[in-house]
Scaffold this motif. Structure first.
Motif, PDB file in Angstrom:
ATOM      1  N   ILE A 248       0.825  -1.208   0.000  1.00 24.84           N
ATOM      2  CA  ILE A 248       0.000   0.000   0.000  1.00 24.84           C
ATOM      3  C   ILE A 248       0.861   1.260   0.000  1.00 24.84           C
ATOM      4  O   ILE A 248       0.556   2.239  -0.692  1.00 24.84           O
ATOM      5  N   THR A 257      -3.873   5.994  -6.345  1.00 29.17           N
ATOM      6  CA  THR A 257      -4.729   6.494  -5.261  1.00 29.17           C
ATOM      7  C   THR A 257      -5.145   5.398  -4.297  1.00 29.17           C
ATOM      8  O   THR A 257      -5.495   5.683  -3.150  1.00 29.17           O
ATOM      9  N   ASN A 258      -5.100   4.138  -4.737  1.00 22.29           N
ATOM     10  CA  ASN A 258      -5.473   3.034  -3.853  1.00 22.29           C
ATOM     11  C   ASN A 258      -4.852   1.735  -4.361  1.00 22.29           C
ATOM     12  O   ASN A 258      -4.383   1.657  -5.504  1.00 22.29           O
TER      13      ASN A 258
END
Length: 278
Positions: A248, A257-258
């Motif tokens: 992550i 963004t993710n």
């Protein structure tokens, strides 16, 4: 795989390399060094500045100093011989050629139906293979042999390929366009971890959104977002292999963004997941 401006590093004191490559994919980039590509087997797409071709066995392409170029092996299989050297070896450290421009950087069997063109393809292919042999064998005085063959190769290119005198106004417009694109590629390489949009890049180039989008794709061979994601995936792959950062954290550090988006884009380009490298 590096994008943007590539500072060539050589593994010997001679600024020259000649190596085989299979199914090469390489993002749009440029350097002062001269680059000649010879297709040994199969087919490969190559773009140089605003022109792109699918090249086949026996075809060649020549990149002059500063040419933006890329390799794309999507849906192709190929073995190529890639010859790269600093123009100082042929007495032109500032770049080559000096006072003329090649009408086209591509040297193909379909285009060279004259006796001179056929002679160029035949002799140039021999020289490229001999240069590779000298580079690998490292026999005494191989540097002199390599330098001599490079002079002959470049002399043949100027003698047998269509050239036009350097046009100051035309070259100025061309160089302005290429410098704009070079600046944009450098911008993406530096800011890939930020939220960069097509609008941001168009502003960087001082172009309209529509014109910039077409200009970018014609120069790099891919859309803006695809090019940016290639950079991000390359950076992420390096971090996955060489750091202990969590997936992550790597995703966020590389501009995603993710994790879900990161996994999807990574799998699209690498055909496996980020976790498979851990």
């Amino acid at each position: 795989m590096k994008a943007y401006h590539e500072n060539r590093l050589y593994h010997s004191t001679l600024p020259f390399s000649c190596d085989y490559s299979h199914n090469l994919n390489f993002l749009a980039h440029w350097h002062n060094d001269l680059e000649l590509m010879y297709v040994c087997e199969g087919s490969i797409r190559m773009g140089i500045n605003l022109e792109s071709r699918v090249l086949h066995k026996g075809d060649m392409a020549f990149c002059s100093s500063g040419d933006i170029h890329y390799y794309d092996s999507s849906d192709c299989e190929s073995t190529i011989l890639l010859l790269i050297f600093n123009p100082q070896l042929i007495g032109s450290p500032g770049g080559w050629p000096k006072d003329v421009r090649l009408t086209s950087p591509f040297i193909t069997a379909g285009d060279t139906n004259t006796a001179a063109g056929i002679q160029l393809l035949s002799r140039a292919s021999q020289l490229i293979l001999q240069l590779n042999q000298e580079s690998e064998a490292q026999l005494p005085q191989h540097e002199l042999f390599i330098t001599g063959m490079l002079y002959e190769l470049c002399g043949m290119i100027l003698r047998h390929l269509p050239c036009e005198p350097a046009d100051q106004k035309k070259d100025k417009r061309r160089m302005t366009s290429m410098k704009i694109m070079q600046a944009v590629l450098d911008y993406l390489e530096t800011h890939y971890s930020s939220m960069i949009t097509l609008e941001d890049a168009a502003k960087q180039a001082d172009m309209s959104l529509f014109y910039f989008s077409r200009f970018f794709k014609s120069t790099t061979g891919m859309s803006f977002i695809s090019y940016l994601n290639h950079i991000r995936v390359n950076k992420a792959e390096e971090m996955l292999l060489n750091t202990d950062k969590s997936i992550i954290d790597i995703a966020l550090d590389c501009g995603f963004t993710n994790v879900r988006t990161f996994n999807r884009v990574f799998k699209q380009f690498r055909h496996n997941t980020p976790s498979s490298l851990r």
